[in-house]
Design a protein around this motif. Structure first.
Motif, PDB file in Angstrom:
ATOM      1  N   MET A 195       0.839  -1.188   0.000  1.00  0.00           N
ATOM      2  CA  MET A 195       0.000   0.000   0.000  1.00  0.00           C
ATOM      3  C   MET A 195       0.882   1.249   0.000  1.00  0.00           C
ATOM      4  O   MET A 195       1.843   1.344   0.747  1.00  0.00           O
ATOM      5  N   LYS A 196       0.523   2.182  -0.854  1.00  0.00           N
ATOM      6  CA  LYS A 196       1.257   3.440  -0.955  1.00  0.00           C
ATOM      7  C   LYS A 196       0.429   4.561  -0.344  1.00  0.00           C
ATOM      8  O   LYS A 196      -0.714   4.801  -0.763  1.00  0.00           O
ATOM      9  N   ILE A 197       0.997   5.257   0.609  1.00  0.00           N
ATOM     10  CA  ILE A 197       0.317   6.401   1.217  1.00  0.00           C
ATOM     11  C   ILE A 197       0.129   7.498   0.170  1.00  0.00           C
ATOM     12  O   ILE A 197      -0.896   8.187   0.160  1.00  0.00           O
ATOM     13  N   THR A 198       1.093   7.638  -0.732  1.00  0.00           N
ATOM     14  CA  THR A 198       0.981   8.690  -1.750  1.00  0.00           C
ATOM     15  C   THR A 198      -0.138   8.407  -2.754  1.00  0.00           C
ATOM     16  O   THR A 198      -0.529   9.312  -3.489  1.00  0.00           O
ATOM     17  N   ASP A 199      -0.673   7.178  -2.783  1.00  0.00           N
ATOM     18  CA  ASP A 199      -1.861   6.909  -3.591  1.00  0.00           C
ATOM     19  C   ASP A 199      -3.112   7.494  -2.932  1.00  0.00           C
ATOM     20  O   ASP A 199      -4.131   7.690  -3.583  1.00  0.00           O
ATOM     21  N   LEU A 200      -3.018   7.756  -1.638  1.00  0.00           N
ATOM     22  CA  LEU A 200      -4.161   8.243  -0.863  1.00  0.00           C
ATOM     23  C   LEU A 200      -4.042   9.733  -0.536  1.00  0.00           C
ATOM     24  O   LEU A 200      -5.029  10.371  -0.161  1.00  0.00           O
ATOM     25  N   LEU A 201      -2.840  10.271  -0.659  1.00  0.00           N
ATOM     26  CA  LEU A 201      -2.528  11.653  -0.272  1.00  0.00           C
ATOM     27  C   LEU A 201      -2.226  12.483  -1.510  1.00  0.00           C
ATOM     28  O   LEU A 201      -1.269  12.209  -2.225  1.00  0.00           O
ATOM     29  N   LYS A 202      -3.055  13.486  -1.767  1.00  0.00           N
ATOM     30  CA  LYS A 202      -2.794  14.418  -2.869  1.00  0.00           C
ATOM     31  C   LYS A 202      -2.121  15.665  -2.300  1.00  0.00           C
ATOM     32  O   LYS A 202      -2.298  15.987  -1.125  1.00  0.00           O
ATOM     33  N   LYS A 203      -1.378  16.355  -3.136  1.00  0.00           N
ATOM     34  CA  LYS A 203      -0.743  17.599  -2.681  1.00  0.00           C
ATOM     35  C   LYS A 203      -1.772  18.578  -2.131  1.00  0.00           C
ATOM     36  O   LYS A 203      -1.494  19.313  -1.191  1.00  0.00           O
ATOM     37  N   ASP A 204      -2.972  18.568  -2.712  1.00  0.00           N
ATOM     38  CA  ASP A 204      -4.038  19.450  -2.234  1.00  0.00           C
ATOM     39  C   ASP A 204      -4.469  19.134  -0.807  1.00  0.00           C
ATOM     40  O   ASP A 204      -5.109  19.949  -0.159  1.00  0.00           O
ATOM     41  N   PHE A 205      -4.141  17.938  -0.335  1.00  0.00           N
ATOM     42  CA  PHE A 205      -4.530  17.515   1.007  1.00  0.00           C
ATOM     43  C   PHE A 205      -3.422  17.806   2.035  1.00  0.00           C
ATOM     44  O   PHE A 205      -3.483  17.317   3.159  1.00  0.00           O
ATOM     45  N   ILE A 206      -2.418  18.572   1.647  1.00  0.00           N
ATOM     46  CA  ILE A 206      -1.313  18.926   2.540  1.00  0.00           C
ATOM     47  C   ILE A 206      -1.461  20.389   2.964  1.00  0.00           C
ATOM     48  O   ILE A 206      -1.650  21.264   2.123  1.00  0.00           O
ATOM     49  N   ILE A 207      -1.371  20.618   4.260  1.00  0.00           N
ATOM     50  CA  ILE A 207      -1.429  21.978   4.802  1.00  0.00           C
ATOM     51  C   ILE A 207      -0.077  22.260   5.463  1.00  0.00           C
ATOM     52  O   ILE A 207       0.251  21.649   6.485  1.00  0.00           O
ATOM     53  N   VAL A 246      -6.061  10.434   2.681  1.00  0.00           N
ATOM     54  CA  VAL A 246      -5.154  10.894   3.728  1.00  0.00           C
ATOM     55  C   VAL A 246      -4.875  12.377   3.524  1.00  0.00           C
ATOM     56  O   VAL A 246      -4.645  12.825   2.399  1.00  0.00           O
ATOM     57  N   ALA A 247      -4.890  13.112   4.626  1.00  0.00           N
ATOM     58  CA  ALA A 247      -4.469  14.513   4.628  1.00  0.00           C
ATOM     59  C   ALA A 247      -3.295  14.643   5.595  1.00  0.00           C
ATOM     60  O   ALA A 247      -3.167  13.861   6.545  1.00  0.00           O
ATOM     61  N   PHE A 248      -2.450  15.628   5.337  1.00  0.00           N
ATOM     62  CA  PHE A 248      -1.321  15.910   6.228  1.00  0.00           C
ATOM     63  C   PHE A 248      -1.360  17.385   6.605  1.00  0.00           C
ATOM     64  O   PHE A 248      -1.613  18.247   5.756  1.00  0.00           O
ATOM     65  N   GLY A 249      -1.114  17.663   7.865  1.00  0.00           N
ATOM     66  CA  GLY A 249      -1.013  19.042   8.318  1.00  0.00           C
ATOM     67  C   GLY A 249       0.108  19.190   9.319  1.00  0.00           C
ATOM     68  O   GLY A 249       0.428  18.257  10.066  1.00  0.00           O
ATOM     69  N   ARG A 250       0.683  20.385   9.327  1.00  0.00           N
ATOM     70  CA  ARG A 250       1.808  20.670  10.223  1.00  0.00           C
ATOM     71  C   ARG A 250       1.525  21.958  10.983  1.00  0.00           C
ATOM     72  O   ARG A 250       0.999  22.921  10.433  1.00  0.00           O
ATOM     73  N   PHE A 263       0.311  15.990  11.809  1.00  0.00           N
ATOM     74  CA  PHE A 263      -0.980  15.318  11.757  1.00  0.00           C
ATOM     75  C   PHE A 263      -1.138  14.582  10.432  1.00  0.00           C
ATOM     76  O   PHE A 263      -0.958  15.182   9.371  1.00  0.00           O
ATOM     77  N   PHE A 264      -1.452  13.308  10.502  1.00  0.00           N
ATOM     78  CA  PHE A 264      -1.886  12.548   9.332  1.00  0.00           C
ATOM     79  C   PHE A 264      -3.327  12.143   9.615  1.00  0.00           C
ATOM     80  O   PHE A 264      -3.587  11.408  10.573  1.00  0.00           O
ATOM     81  N   LEU A 265      -4.258  12.643   8.816  1.00  0.00           N
ATOM     82  CA  LEU A 265      -5.667  12.305   8.960  1.00  0.00           C
ATOM     83  C   LEU A 265      -6.014  11.245   7.929  1.00  0.00           C
ATOM     84  O   LEU A 265      -5.804  11.443   6.727  1.00  0.00           O
ATOM     85  N   LEU A 266      -6.527  10.117   8.391  1.00  0.00           N
ATOM     86  CA  LEU A 266      -6.905   9.004   7.514  1.00  0.00           C
ATOM     87  C   LEU A 266      -8.405   8.771   7.619  1.00  0.00           C
ATOM     88  O   LEU A 266      -8.933   8.586   8.718  1.00  0.00           O
ATOM     89  N   MET A 267      -9.078   8.795   6.479  1.00  0.00           N
ATOM     90  CA  MET A 267     -10.501   8.466   6.431  1.00  0.00           C
ATOM     91  C   MET A 267     -10.686   7.295   5.478  1.00  0.00           C
ATOM     92  O   MET A 267     -10.056   7.242   4.421  1.00  0.00           O
ATOM     93  N   ALA A 268     -11.562   6.383   5.877  1.00  0.00           N
ATOM     94  CA  ALA A 268     -11.791   5.171   5.092  1.00  0.00           C
ATOM     95  C   ALA A 268     -13.282   4.966   4.873  1.00  0.00           C
ATOM     96  O   ALA A 268     -14.105   5.400   5.684  1.00  0.00           O
ATOM     97  N   PRO A 269     -13.629   4.282   3.783  1.00  0.00           N
ATOM     98  CA  PRO A 269     -15.030   3.890   3.605  1.00  0.00           C
ATOM     99  C   PRO A 269     -15.452   3.005   4.782  1.00  0.00           C
ATOM    100  O   PRO A 269     -14.623   2.313   5.383  1.00  0.00           O
ATOM    101  N   GLU A 270     -16.724   3.013   5.071  1.00  0.00           N
ATOM    102  CA  GLU A 270     -17.227   2.328   6.265  1.00  0.00           C
ATOM    103  C   GLU A 270     -16.855   0.849   6.345  1.00  0.00           C
ATOM    104  O   GLU A 270     -16.614   0.321   7.417  1.00  0.00           O
ATOM    105  N   HIS A 271     -16.756   0.152   5.217  1.00  0.00           N
ATOM    106  CA  HIS A 271     -16.517  -1.293   5.250  1.00  0.00           C
ATOM    107  C   HIS A 271     -15.130  -1.676   4.721  1.00  0.00           C
ATOM    108  O   HIS A 271     -14.982  -2.658   4.010  1.00  0.00           O
ATOM    109  N   SER A 272     -14.107  -0.928   5.098  1.00  0.00           N
ATOM    110  CA  SER A 272     -12.759  -1.214   4.578  1.00  0.00           C
ATOM    111  C   SER A 272     -11.758  -1.469   5.704  1.00  0.00           C
ATOM    112  O   SER A 272     -10.675  -0.917   5.711  1.00  0.00           O
ATOM    113  N   THR A 273     -12.107  -2.307   6.623  1.00  0.00           N
ATOM    114  CA  THR A 273     -11.292  -2.539   7.812  1.00  0.00           C
ATOM    115  C   THR A 273      -9.845  -2.895   7.484  1.00  0.00           C
ATOM    116  O   THR A 273      -8.926  -2.304   8.016  1.00  0.00           O
ATOM    117  N   GLY A 274      -9.632  -3.852   6.600  1.00  0.00           N
ATOM    118  CA  GLY A 274      -8.269  -4.299   6.306  1.00  0.00           C
ATOM    119  C   GLY A 274      -7.391  -3.187   5.758  1.00  0.00           C
ATOM    120  O   GLY A 274      -6.290  -2.961   6.249  1.00  0.00           O
TER     121      GLY A 274
END
Length: 153
Positions: free
Chosen positions: A1-13, A78-82, A100-111
């Motif tokens: 799993m790649k975090i950068t697949d979930l994190l866009k530059k727009d999601f960085i503060i 994923v969002a990142f803030g400093r 801060f790394f904020l991770l949000m997942a769909p309701e049924h994506s436990t794994g």
């Protein structure tokens, strides 16, 4: 799993303006609105605040990884803030949080949700990585530091 697949530059503060826990969660959540992510902002903040009631996601060493599952979300994001000054986030060690790394997942994506949390945690164990995140200036540099660490972990 790649975090950068979930994190866009727009999601960085680069510098959070928030001064409190709820404000930080709101500011980070709003960053997702810049990336064509369809979600209910109020519902996301409610989920994050409910998770914080179970125990702070401020894990110590000036780090917090707020996370939750949201009905209607299509993919993990994923969002990142400093915060250079640090924010009281009720961290386990009592210290203010800067990263801060904020991770949000769909309701049924436990794994996938757990895999992403574990990967972010592993990345943040590296003191040099955390130091680089604090010292760099631009959003592009922050993204590159995260991408480089993501490739190594």
């Amino acid at each position: 799993m790649k975090i950068t697949d979930l994190l866009k530059k727009d999601f960085i503060i680069e510098e959070l303006v928030s001064t409190g826990k709820q404000e930080v969660l709101e500011e980070l959540s709003r960053s997702f609105q810049k990336g064509n992510v369809k979600f209910n902002l109020d519902a996301m903040i409610k989920v994050l605040l409910e998770r914080e009631k179970l125990g702070s996601t401020g894990i110590g060493d000036h780090i917090a990884i707020p996370h939750g599952k949201l009905n209607g979300l299509d993919d993990l994001i994923v969002a990142f803030g400093r915060s250079s000054r640090g924010i009281d986030f009720d961290a386990m060690d009592g210290k203010p949080v800067n990263l801060f790394f904020l991770l949000m997942a769909p309701e049924h994506s436990t794994g996938q949700h757990l895999k992403a949390l574990a990967k972010i945690s592993r990345m943040l164990k590296d003191h040099h990585f955390r130091k680089s995140l604090m010292e760099t200036k631009s959003k592009d540099e922050l993204y590159q530091i995260i991408a480089d660490k993501d490739d190594q972990t």
